[in-house]
Each structure stands twice: as structure tokens, then as C-alpha cells.
Design an enzyme around this catalytic site. Structure first.
Site, mmCIF file in Angstrom:
data_model
loop_
_atom_site.group_PDB
_atom_site.id
_atom_site.type_symbol
_atom_site.label_atom_id
_atom_site.label_comp_id
_atom_site.label_asym_id
_atom_site.label_seq_id
_atom_site.Cartn_x
_atom_site.Cartn_y
_atom_site.Cartn_z
ATOM 1 N N TYR A 49 -3.820 15.718 2.184
ATOM 2 C CA TYR A 49 -4.351 14.475 2.423
ATOM 3 C C TYR A 49 -3.512 13.612 2.983
ATOM 4 C CZ TYR A 49 -7.257 10.644 0.161
ATOM 5 O OH TYR A 49 -7.872 9.444 0.326
ATOM 6 N N HIS A 92 1.426 4.156 -3.013
ATOM 7 C CA HIS A 92 0.909 5.557 -3.016
ATOM 8 C C HIS A 92 1.999 6.536 -3.016
ATOM 9 C CE1 HIS A 92 -3.237 4.185 -1.710
ATOM 10 N NE2 HIS A 92 -3.324 5.445 -1.629
ATOM 11 N N TYR A 140 0.899 -1.167 0.062
ATOM 12 C CA TYR A 140 -0.077 -0.119 -0.095
ATOM 13 C C TYR A 140 0.730 1.400 0.014
ATOM 14 C CZ TYR A 140 -3.801 2.949 1.142
ATOM 15 O OH TYR A 140 -4.855 4.193 1.300
ATOM 16 N N TRP A 179 -7.752 3.846 -10.617
ATOM 17 C CA TRP A 179 -6.880 3.840 -9.441
ATOM 18 C C TRP A 179 -7.590 2.671 -8.399
ATOM 19 C CZ3 TRP A 179 -2.337 4.890 -7.821
ATOM 20 C CH2 TRP A 179 -1.944 5.062 -6.197
ATOM 21 N N TRP A 180 -8.933 2.930 -8.338
ATOM 22 C CA TRP A 180 -9.526 1.859 -7.538
ATOM 23 C C TRP A 180 -9.213 0.452 -7.753
ATOM 24 C CZ3 TRP A 180 -15.153 4.488 -7.262
ATOM 25 C CH2 TRP A 180 -15.261 5.468 -6.372
#
Length: 103
Positions: free
Chosen positions: A40, A21, A17, A75-76
Site C-alpha cells: 500500500y 501515517h 499527514y 482512523w477516519w
């Protein structure tokens, strides 16, 4: 406005993850910023595999509400193998309510 929500990572995928990112697609970052999403941050609770996201939002939509765009849908789909997702590959998210803020 600052919003927060939680998502769920599949066990054992923290490093993956983070790797994905760290290399966030420039066009995705540009889309988020163009829609007023800044500052964010995503935190990880290893005990529960829960991701806690906090973002400043000056536009009308949060990052999760941009799911009608092609780049967010891609992206999802890219993240779906390591996260709990809905049938459309969007991450399962739970909005969080602020109960305290200190300036």
C-alpha cells in the site's frame, strides 16, 4: 488485484499527514493485512493537494471498504481534520482506472 484511488488533503497538511501515517496504529495495519491489503503506497501531488493511493488487494475489500469496522471509523475520525471527508468522516475517494502497466 491492484487498485488505485485518489483522496484530497487540505492545504498545508502534508507534514502532518506523513507524521500520522508514519505512526499508523498497529491494529489498523493488522486489520488491513488480515483482509489481504498489502503493498500500500500513497503519493502526494503538491500542486493539487491530491493523494494517490495504490494497493495490492487479495481479499474482497479495499481499505476504503473496511469502513464498517470500529478501528477504520476511528482512523477516519482521526484524519478528518486534515482531509476532505464525507459526513461519516470517510475520505472523499475517487477510484482510478489503470490505463497502462509495464511488467
Amino acid at each position: 488485484m491492484k487498485i488505485a484511488f485518489k483522496m484530497y488533503l487540505k492545504p498545508g497538511y502534508k507534514e502532518e499527514y506523513q507524521r500520522r501515517h508514519a505512526a499508523i496504529w498497529p491494529e489498523l495495519k493488522q486489520l488491513l493485512q488480515a483482509n489481504g491489503i498489502t503493498d500500500y503506497t500513497i503519493f502526494f501531488d503538491e500542486a493539487t493537494n491530491t493523494l494517490f493511493a495504490v494497493q495490492q488487494q487479495s481479499g474482497d475489500q479495499s481499505s476504503q471498504e473496511l469502513g464498517t469496522t470500529e478501528i477504520v471509523q476511528r482512523w477516519w475520525a482521526y484524519m478528518a481534520d486534515i482531509m476532505e471527508t464525507n459526513p461519516d468522516h470517510s475520505p472523499v475517494t475517487v477510484p482510478l482506472t489503470a490505463v497502462f502497466h509495464m511488467d
